[in-house]
Scaffold this motif. Structure first.
Motif, PDB file in Angstrom:
ATOM      1  N   GLY A   1      -0.338  12.041  -5.492  1.00 41.07           N
ATOM      2  CA  GLY A   1      -0.778  11.966  -6.891  1.00 41.07           C
ATOM      3  C   GLY A   1      -2.287  11.878  -7.005  1.00 41.07           C
ATOM      4  N   TYR A   2      -2.982  12.135  -5.889  1.00 37.41           N
ATOM      5  CA  TYR A   2      -4.460  12.191  -5.786  1.00 37.41           C
ATOM      6  C   TYR A   2      -5.154  10.825  -5.907  1.00 37.41           C
ATOM      7  CZ  TYR A   2      -3.508  17.158  -6.567  1.00 37.41           C
ATOM      8  OH  TYR A   2      -2.998  18.441  -6.482  1.00 37.41           O
ATOM      9  N   GLN A  27      -0.182  10.976   2.797  1.00 38.61           N
ATOM     10  CA  GLN A  27       1.196  10.569   3.084  1.00 38.61           C
ATOM     11  C   GLN A  27       1.782  11.508   4.123  1.00 38.61           C
ATOM     12  OE1 GLN A  27       3.412   9.646  -0.557  1.00 38.61           O
ATOM     13  NE2 GLN A  27       1.647   8.549  -1.352  1.00 38.61           N
ATOM     14  N   ARG A  73       0.911  17.271  -2.789  1.00 43.50           N
ATOM     15  CA  ARG A  73       2.218  17.042  -3.410  1.00 43.50           C
ATOM     16  C   ARG A  73       2.648  15.571  -3.295  1.00 43.50           C
ATOM     17  NH1 ARG A  73       5.472  19.668  -7.102  1.00 43.50           N
ATOM     18  NH2 ARG A  73       4.426  17.920  -8.066  1.00 43.50           N
ATOM     19  N   CYS A  74       2.034  14.815  -2.381  1.00 42.60           N
ATOM     20  CA  CYS A  74       2.549  13.460  -2.125  1.00 42.60           C
ATOM     21  C   CYS A  74       1.833  12.358  -2.881  1.00 42.60           C
ATOM     22  CB  CYS A  74       2.443  13.106  -0.644  1.00 42.60           C
ATOM     23  SG  CYS A  74       3.160  14.252   0.510  1.00 42.60           S
ATOM     24  N   MET A 121       0.837  -1.204   0.000  1.00 43.47           N
ATOM     25  CA  MET A 121       0.000   0.000   0.000  1.00 43.47           C
ATOM     26  C   MET A 121       0.879   1.264   0.000  1.00 43.47           C
ATOM     27  SD  MET A 121      -2.764   1.099   2.900  1.00 43.47           S
ATOM     28  CE  MET A 121      -1.505   1.664   4.048  1.00 43.47           C
ATOM     29  N   ARG A 172     -12.573  14.377  -8.987  1.00 40.81           N
ATOM     30  CA  ARG A 172     -11.373  15.071  -9.462  1.00 40.81           C
ATOM     31  C   ARG A 172     -11.669  16.532  -9.800  1.00 40.81           C
ATOM     32  NH1 ARG A 172      -6.757  12.199 -10.361  1.00 40.81           N
ATOM     33  NH2 ARG A 172      -6.969   9.946 -10.097  1.00 40.81           N
ATOM     34  N   LEU A 218      -4.860  14.713 -13.825  1.00 40.75           N
ATOM     35  CA  LEU A 218      -4.255  13.378 -13.772  1.00 40.75           C
ATOM     36  C   LEU A 218      -5.306  12.277 -13.848  1.00 40.75           C
ATOM     37  CD1 LEU A 218      -1.947  14.200 -10.741  1.00 40.75           C
ATOM     38  CD2 LEU A 218      -1.123  13.753 -13.049  1.00 40.75           C
ATOM     39  N   PRO A 219      -4.919  11.114 -14.388  1.00 39.72           N
ATOM     40  CA  PRO A 219      -5.818   9.955 -14.326  1.00 39.72           C
ATOM     41  C   PRO A 219      -5.513   9.148 -13.056  1.00 39.72           C
ATOM     42  CG  PRO A 219      -3.936   9.400 -15.681  1.00 39.72           C
ATOM     43  CD  PRO A 219      -3.676  10.792 -15.127  1.00 39.72           C
ATOM     44  N   SER A 220      -6.268   8.082 -12.808  1.00 32.85           N
ATOM     45  CA  SER A 220      -5.843   7.114 -11.801  1.00 32.85           C
ATOM     46  C   SER A 220      -4.750   6.249 -12.417  1.00 32.85           C
ATOM     47  CB  SER A 220      -7.020   6.257 -11.344  1.00 32.85           C
ATOM     48  OG  SER A 220      -7.798   6.985 -10.415  1.00 32.85           O
ATOM     49  N   PHE A 221      -3.935   5.649 -11.566  1.00 32.96           N
ATOM     50  CA  PHE A 221      -2.780   4.911 -12.067  1.00 32.96           C
ATOM     51  C   PHE A 221      -2.934   3.416 -11.802  1.00 32.96           C
ATOM     52  CE2 PHE A 221      -1.194   8.992 -10.192  1.00 32.96           C
ATOM     53  CZ  PHE A 221      -1.069   9.677 -11.391  1.00 32.96           C
ATOM     54  N   ALA A 275       2.771  11.644 -10.418  1.00 34.67           N
ATOM     55  CA  ALA A 275       2.135  12.963 -10.466  1.00 34.67           C
ATOM     56  C   ALA A 275       3.196  14.063 -10.532  1.00 34.67           C
ATOM     57  CB  ALA A 275       1.237  13.162  -9.254  1.00 34.67           C
ATOM     58  N   GLN A 276       4.276  13.907  -9.768  1.00 36.05           N
ATOM     59  CA  GLN A 276       5.345  14.912  -9.817  1.00 36.05           C
ATOM     60  C   GLN A 276       6.002  14.921 -11.182  1.00 36.05           C
ATOM     61  OE1 GLN A 276       8.036  14.996  -6.524  1.00 36.05           O
ATOM     62  NE2 GLN A 276       6.390  14.924  -5.018  1.00 36.05           N
ATOM     63  N   HIS A 326       2.454   6.461  -7.014  1.00 35.97           N
ATOM     64  CA  HIS A 326       1.411   7.405  -7.476  1.00 35.97           C
ATOM     65  C   HIS A 326       1.929   8.848  -7.386  1.00 35.97           C
ATOM     66  CE1 HIS A 326      -1.797   4.370  -5.846  1.00 35.97           C
ATOM     67  NE2 HIS A 326      -1.349   4.015  -7.039  1.00 35.97           N
ATOM     68  N   GLY A 327       2.487   9.173  -6.222  1.00 33.39           N
ATOM     69  CA  GLY A 327       2.962  10.539  -6.000  1.00 33.39           C
ATOM     70  C   GLY A 327       4.091  10.895  -6.943  1.00 33.39           C
ATOM     71  N   GLY A 334       1.531   3.919  -3.104  1.00 31.14           N
ATOM     72  CA  GLY A 334       1.281   5.344  -2.827  1.00 31.14           C
ATOM     73  C   GLY A 334       2.469   6.203  -3.235  1.00 31.14           C
ATOM     74  N   GLN A 335       3.673   5.721  -2.921  1.00 36.46           N
ATOM     75  CA  GLN A 335       4.877   6.460  -3.307  1.00 36.46           C
ATOM     76  C   GLN A 335       4.975   6.580  -4.828  1.00 36.46           C
ATOM     77  OE1 GLN A 335       7.585   7.798  -1.279  1.00 36.46           O
ATOM     78  NE2 GLN A 335       5.929   7.685   0.209  1.00 36.46           N
ATOM     79  N   PRO A 354       0.214  20.210 -10.315  1.00 40.70           N
ATOM     80  CA  PRO A 354      -0.872  19.408 -10.890  1.00 40.70           C
ATOM     81  C   PRO A 354      -2.071  19.347  -9.943  1.00 40.70           C
ATOM     82  CG  PRO A 354       1.188  18.155 -10.816  1.00 40.70           C
ATOM     83  CD  PRO A 354       1.418  19.417 -10.055  1.00 40.70           C
ATOM     84  N   ARG A 355      -3.258  19.523 -10.504  1.00 41.82           N
ATOM     85  CA  ARG A 355      -4.507  19.345  -9.760  1.00 41.82           C
ATOM     86  C   ARG A 355      -5.027  17.933 -10.017  1.00 41.82           C
ATOM     87  NH1 ARG A 355      -2.494  24.502  -9.431  1.00 41.82           N
ATOM     88  NH2 ARG A 355      -3.926  25.899  -8.355  1.00 41.82           N
ATOM     89  N   ALA A 356      -6.003  17.529  -9.205  1.00 39.01           N
ATOM     90  CA  ALA A 356      -6.558  16.174  -9.344  1.00 39.01           C
ATOM     91  C   ALA A 356      -7.111  15.941 -10.742  1.00 39.01           C
ATOM     92  CB  ALA A 356      -7.642  15.948  -8.294  1.00 39.01           C
ATOM     93  N   ASP A 357      -7.666  17.003 -11.359  1.00 41.20           N
ATOM     94  CA  ASP A 357      -8.273  16.800 -12.684  1.00 41.20           C
ATOM     95  C   ASP A 357      -7.263  16.948 -13.822  1.00 41.20           C
ATOM     96  OD1 ASP A 357      -8.002  19.499 -12.408  1.00 41.20           O
ATOM     97  OD2 ASP A 357     -10.030  20.013 -13.038  1.00 41.20           O
TER      98      ASP A 357
END
Lengths: 133, 155
Positions: B139-140, B98, B136-137, A16, B127, A62-65, A27-28, A23-24, A20-21, A57-60
């Protein structure tokens, strides 16, 4: 849009947290490729010093990964683990910018590839095509 | 000095403040409710979101005197009887944080989103509605999952 990322983190203790790492990191990486730019003026003054000017980046954006991994035990530490925090941020900008250079047909695309930068790259493709004719 | 009286997490509080005091300063510095965060001071990041009369508001954008007479709920006011609010529980369950800095604002935004749009939220809606909250951590990804789960659990 579908985003799939696969890597090798050695022995994964907590999937988990590792996912999560990643995903982040992705996004970066996408942020670096498309949105985030540290801009200085000619006097050396940072002009993107707040979120008014620096585009996170905003939530919109990006897609889900879809994240998966293979496990190859790391031989150099007793737990057999590898780093995962930066993994997503390494491949993501490359993937995004490769997609853009592939679409425009040349490699002169700066990061962040803002709409203006992509427009300029498309204009350059048209010029290159014309010159070749 | 200006006098303000408002309800914060069900408790009536009064304070004499400099008229330019922001709501977030009143909450953090006068009432010591430091769960509400200040991330940017320019109303971009959403870490300071609280509920004012049931609406999600960036508390760094509102003067304390504008909240005079209002009912304010902060992240500290969500849990009841020693039990996490279903949205808080969903964030914990889905690894929706996170470093946790954006989390108070994310959760306050999410709870109001559910109050406004109901318990069945698709990814696209979540979204779009998170436009005003930066992270920042994570990725939403897990925040979006947590809000969808929390919305169902709030039924």
């Amino acid at each position: 849009m579908k985003w799939t990322a696969i890597d090798d983190f050695g022995i994964v203790i907590n999937p988990m947290i590792v996912e999560g790492q990643v995903h982040g990191g992705i996004a970066q990486g996408v942020g670096q490729a498309l949105l985030e730019g540290a801009v200085y003026d000619k006097h050396g003054q940072l002009v993107t010093g707040s979120y008014m000017d620096y585009c996170m980046p905003r939530a919109d954006n990006l897609p889900s990964f879809n994240v998966d991994y293979v496990v190859t035990k790391c031989p150099s530490n007793p737990l057999g683990i590898k780093g995962c925090g930066e993994a997503g941020a390494i491949a993501a900008p490359v993937a995004v910018v490769n997609a853009i250079t592939n679409a425009v047909g040349h490699e002169d695309v700066p990061m962040p590839a803002t709409p203006q930068a992509v427009w300029a790259a498309v204009q350059k493709s048209a010029k290159l095509r014309k010159a070749a004719e | 000095m200006a006098s303000v009286t408002l309800t914060v997490n069900g408790r009536t509080v009064s304070a004499d403040v400099d008229p330019r005091t922001l709501l977030v300063q009143l909450l953090r510095e006068h009432l010591h409710l430091t769960g509400t965060h200040v991330g940017c001071d320019t109303s971009q990041c959403g870490a300071c979101v609280v509920h004012v009369n049931g609406r999600a508001v960036k508390s760094c954008t509102l003067l304390a005197v504008q909240a005079d007479g209002a009912k304010v709920v902060t992240i500290e006011g969500l849990a009841a009887n020693g039990k996490l609010h279903p949205m808080q529980e969903a964030f914990r369950e889905n690894h929706g944080l996170q470093c946790g800095f954006c989390t108070p604002g994310m959760i306050m935004t999410a709870v109001e989103l559910v109050n406004r749009k109901g318990n069945n939220l698709d990814e696209h809606t979540i979204r779009e509605e998170l436009e005003g909250n930066l992270c920042r951590c994570t990725g939403y990804h897990n925040i979006v999952k947590a809000i969808a789960a929390g919305a169902k659990a709030m039924r």
